[in-house]
Write a protein that holds these residues in place. Structure first.
Motif, PDB file in Angstrom:
ATOM      1  N   ASN A 512       0.839  -1.214   0.000  1.00  0.00           N
ATOM      2  CA  ASN A 512       0.000   0.000   0.000  1.00  0.00           C
ATOM      3  C   ASN A 512       0.861   1.246   0.000  1.00  0.00           C
ATOM      4  O   ASN A 512       0.603   2.205  -0.718  1.00  0.00           O
ATOM      5  CB  ASN A 512      -0.890   0.017   1.234  1.00  0.00           C
ATOM      6  CG  ASN A 512      -2.108  -0.856   1.067  1.00  0.00           C
ATOM      7  OD1 ASN A 512      -2.438  -1.251  -0.047  1.00  0.00           O
ATOM      8  ND2 ASN A 512      -2.766  -1.189   2.154  1.00  0.00           N
ATOM      9  N   GLN A 566     -12.234   1.187   0.375  1.00  0.00           N
ATOM     10  CA  GLN A 566     -11.162   2.000  -0.186  1.00  0.00           C
ATOM     11  C   GLN A 566     -11.541   3.465  -0.027  1.00  0.00           C
ATOM     12  O   GLN A 566     -12.718   3.799   0.002  1.00  0.00           O
ATOM     13  CB  GLN A 566     -10.982   1.675  -1.670  1.00  0.00           C
ATOM     14  CG  GLN A 566     -10.487   0.242  -1.853  1.00  0.00           C
ATOM     15  CD  GLN A 566     -10.460  -0.171  -3.297  1.00  0.00           C
ATOM     16  OE1 GLN A 566     -11.367   0.149  -4.043  1.00  0.00           O
ATOM     17  NE2 GLN A 566      -9.430  -0.891  -3.670  1.00  0.00           N
ATOM     18  N   LEU A 582      -5.970  -4.593   3.984  1.00  0.00           N
ATOM     19  CA  LEU A 582      -5.975  -4.165   5.392  1.00  0.00           C
ATOM     20  C   LEU A 582      -6.880  -5.067   6.231  1.00  0.00           C
ATOM     21  O   LEU A 582      -6.590  -5.325   7.396  1.00  0.00           O
ATOM     22  CB  LEU A 582      -6.430  -2.712   5.516  1.00  0.00           C
ATOM     23  CG  LEU A 582      -5.427  -1.668   4.999  1.00  0.00           C
ATOM     24  CD1 LEU A 582      -5.981  -0.260   5.178  1.00  0.00           C
ATOM     25  CD2 LEU A 582      -4.095  -1.786   5.736  1.00  0.00           C
TER      26      LEU A 582
END
Ligand code: ADP
Length: 766
Positions: A512, A566, A582
């Motif tokens: 990320n 998101q 996540l």
């Protein structure tokens, strides 16, 4: 505070307040009535006293007037001293005849004594006479003077002035008889009075004062003509001086509370009002002692009522609240999950019907809870089944994916036109991202199906961190982003825990960070969390990954840990992703006994923190970091090997054998487990790549046969690598339990397959 106490307090307040009010009213009414009675009795008494004094004075005045008209006096005034002696004897006779005179004197109009009682002692002297009284008498008006201290008689005196007519003209007055009364006699009429007979109290007495408040008749001779009641602040004296009559309670200068009755001496039968005031003082405590008893009775009565009410309130409150507290206990029991707790319904009133409704509700609740538990259990099972289904589905997808990725890789290594290469590159990129998605779904399904168990293996922290960083270093260099890491000196490098989980979390977070950072740096910091049990060698490590990327808006910082969440959810997203990284990281962190959180400033930076539990591990040799991104690297380190490939799927046979042959290995294919075992009998192989799901005999069975074989042609220790599209931990364990040396998941990349073969061959050589 419980209902019982509240009821008791309310009842007590509602009973005490009226009881106190009624008691106070009763005491006040009693006291006032008593005061009125005593007051009016005292006023009557003072009236009788004043009339006695008045009568006496009037009587004396009348007497004086009567004998002052004797011609002898007019004659004496006409002829002066010639008749003085006779007149003096006459006056002496009168004095003797009428009791109560000090002396009697005849004075002329200038106040000179013409004759006087007592052997004419004052004759020829100017008698100290009140000029106004003298003048009034000469005018024919009745007048008096005093009381005062008579120096001659050494006594207090009160003078009556009576006019003496002119000897020749009876319409004129040429002198005055001054009859000095013995004040002591008047004083005794008052000061001798005992208000309540035997009282010795100083305040229990009657006093007479002049209109200016000076005491002229008093029980204490010391105070006579010295004490001024108005000056010493007695309200009763003040009001009497204003012509009022009444009674009041007041405190004397000696701080004694007294009940004072006040009145004044009225005009009597034409005699001028001397303006004297009569004050009766009585000891307040003494005369109102009966109200003390009344007060005591009222207080006792009130206290008994309160005690009675307290007992009644307690009994009543208990009667009301006992069933309620039973209901409260039952409600708590039900709240704690004990749905069998019922209440006895032993009364027919509202509380009884409440208990009955409660029991009905509890029974229904029990049934609903049971249904709910069943539903939850079903939902859990359904979720598990869904996760298991998803995992199996991805197995079904992995097998063809293996072929697609492998074949594309190999096709890219052949001679191609630019157009063909472009197509194949697109296929490779698409299949790679499809694989990432597939892996994420599979990971999540594995965790949710509770198939992922945390392992406890020794590993080197630095190796794990370096291996993760190396995965991204190529991309970082290309995009001009610095990556570095710092490990606090307190943190041991040799750890025991689940390195795979740790790696996966770091990969997700670094992935990320690099995805959302366009310039700047990414840094990892590892430290130990203080306060954990060191003796047990367990501790918590805190990892934080700081990037200088696009950041996250404050309102999104929590939601990004949710599934498929998101920040930018618009369809034209700039950054691709699944929104699962996540979520998976959070679940893994939780499994490792830690937590994950983020902080960020939009447009500037983000920091992702997570903690995880580890033990101290045994020292390991540090492994060299594999640069997996580096496709140009030559993976074929091992010498040419004889490899038996047991695989039923034709495409996969092709993919694997092409990959192996490209590395210079010789490959023989067996279509199932039985063929593989048979093949071993005639040939010498260095390694077997064993698929698990095969017709006739699967990989597990074939491996068990090989490992247990007594056949001299078969090497039971031959290295066997399982190739499986099953990604569950239990599948992996099944392979290792059957005797296989390691396990590689489909679809695999060429470099992964070759590295694993190299590793197993190396390990087997020693
Ligand atoms: P994915 O990255 O696949 O979309 P994740 O669950 O890993 O899914 O991340 C969820 C979202 O959190 C991302 O889409 C992104 O919006 C945000 N995010 C995660 N890491 C960062 C980061 N380092 N900087 C900015 N945004 C981030």
């Amino acid at each position: 505070m419980g209902i019982r106490n509240k009821i008791i307090i309310i009842l007590v307040i509602f009973s005490i307040v009226p009881a106190i009010i009624i008691g106070t009213i009763a005491i006040n009414t009693g006291t006032n009535a008593l005061m009125r009675n005593i007051g009016s009795a005292s006023l009557d008494f003072s009236e009788s006293v004043t009339s006695r004094v008045n009568d006496y004075l009037f009587h004396k005045y009348e007497n004086t007037l009567a004998w002052s008209s004797n011609e002898q006096f007019a004659l004496a005034l006409e002829h002066g001293l010639h008749y003085a002696d006779d007149t003096s004897s006459l006056l002496e006779d009168i004095k003797q005849a009428y009791n109560g005179y000090h002396y009697i004197a005849l004075v002329d109009s200038s106040g000179m004594v013409v004759a006087s009682s007592g052997q004419n002692q004052l004759k020829g002297e100017a008698l100290f006479a009140n000029k106004m009284a003298l003048h009034a008498a000469l005018q024919g008006r009745q007048s008096f003077d005093g009381p005062m201290y008579d120096d001659a008689a050494k006594e207090y005196a009160f003078n009556i002035y009576a006019p003496v007519k002119n000897f020749k003209d009876s319409s004129l007055n040429s002198g005055v008889i001054i009859a000095s009364l013995d004040w002591e006699m008047i004083n005794e009429m008052i000061s001798g009075i005992k208000i309540r007979g035997k009282s010795q109290k100083m305040t229990d007495h009657i006093m007479m004062t002049r209109s200016d408040g000076l005491a002229i008749s008093c029980y204490d001779p010391e105070e006579m003509f010295t004490d001024n009641l108005i000056t010493i602040g007695m309200q009763s004296a003040r009001w009497a001086s204003e012509g009022k009559r009444g009674f009041l309670v007041e405190t004397s200068e000696h701080n004694m509370k007294s009940f004072s009755t006040y009145s004044y001496l009225p005009d009597v039968q034409g005699m001028p009002n001397p303006g004297w005031l009569i004050i009766i003082l009585q000891d307040y405590e003494d005369i109102f002692s009966s109200t003390r008893n009344l007060r005591l009775v009222v207080v006792l009565f009130t206290v008994s009522i309160v005690i009675l009410l307290l007992i009644c309130s307690y009994v009543l409150a208990r009667k009301i609240t006992l069933p309620l507290s039973r209901i409260a206990v039952a409600a708590k029991a039900i709240g704690d999950g004990n749905y069998d707790h019922m209440i006895s319904e032993d009364s027919n009133d509202e509380v009884g019907s409440l208990a009955s409704s409660f029991n009905t509700m509890a029974t229904k609740l029990k049934m609903t809870m049971s249904d709910l538990n069943d539903s939850v259990e079903e939902a859990k099972q359904a979720n598990k089944a869904k996760s298991a289904f998803l995992a199996n589905m991805s197995h079904e997808i992995r097998t063809p994916m293996n072929a697609i990725i492998g074949m594309t890789d190999m096709a890219l290594e052949t001679e191609l036109t630019t157009e063909q290469r472009e197509y194949l590159e697109t296929t490779r990129i698409s299949s790679a991202s499809l694989l990432v998605l597939l892996n994420s779904i599979l990971d999540l399904s594995k965790i949710e199906a509770e198939k992922l168990k945390i392992k406890e293996i020794d590993f080197n922290l630095i190796s794990v961190i370096e291996s993760v960083i190396s995965m991204f270093s190529f991309q970082a260099v290309r995009e001009g982003i610095d990556i570095d890491f710092t490990v606090h000196p307190d943190v041991p490098f040799e750890l025991n825990g689940d390195s795979n989980c740790l790696r996966q979390i770091l990969v997700n977070l670094f992935g990320n960070a690099i995805k959302f950072t366009n310039k700047g740096s990414i840094s990892l910091y590892v430290a130990k969390v203080a306060g954990k049990d060191e003796s047990n060698q367990t501790f918590i490590l805190h990892f934080s990954i700081h990037d200088t990327g696009i950041g996250i808006p404050k309102d999104k910082i929590k939601s990004i840990f949710g599934r498929f969440s998101q920040v930018d959810e618009s369809s034209t997203r700039k950054y691709t992703g699944t929104g699962l990284g996540l979520t998976i990281s959070q679940k893994l962190v939780n499994l490792m006994g830690g937590k994950i959180w983020a902080e960020s400033e939009q447009g500037k930076w983000s920091i992702f923190h997570f903690t995880a539990g580890f033990r101290k591990g045994l020292p390991l040799e540090k492994q060299e970091t594999k640069l997996l991104f580096d496709v140009s690297k030559d993976f074929c380190k091992t010498d040419s090997l004889m490899i038996l490939l047991a695989e039923d799927n034709l495409v996969n046979q092709k993919v694997a054998s092409k990959m192996l042959e490209k590395c210079g290995h010789n490959v023989q294919i067996a279509c199932n487990g039985r063929e593989a075992v048979e093949a071993l009998k005639g040939n010498k192989f260095d390694l077997i790549l064993m698929d698990i799901q095969m017709p006739e005999m699967d990989g597990i069975e074939a491996t068990e046969l090989i490992r247990n074989s007594k056949d001299s042609y078969i090497d039971p220790n031959i290295p066997i690598i399982a190739v499986t599209a099953h990604a569950f931990e239990e599948d992996r364990e099944r392979c290792l339990n059957a005797g296989m040396n390691s396990c590689i998941n489909k679809p695999f990349r060429k470099q992964d397959l070759i590295s694993e073969i190299d590793r197993i061959v190396q390990v087997n050589r020693f």
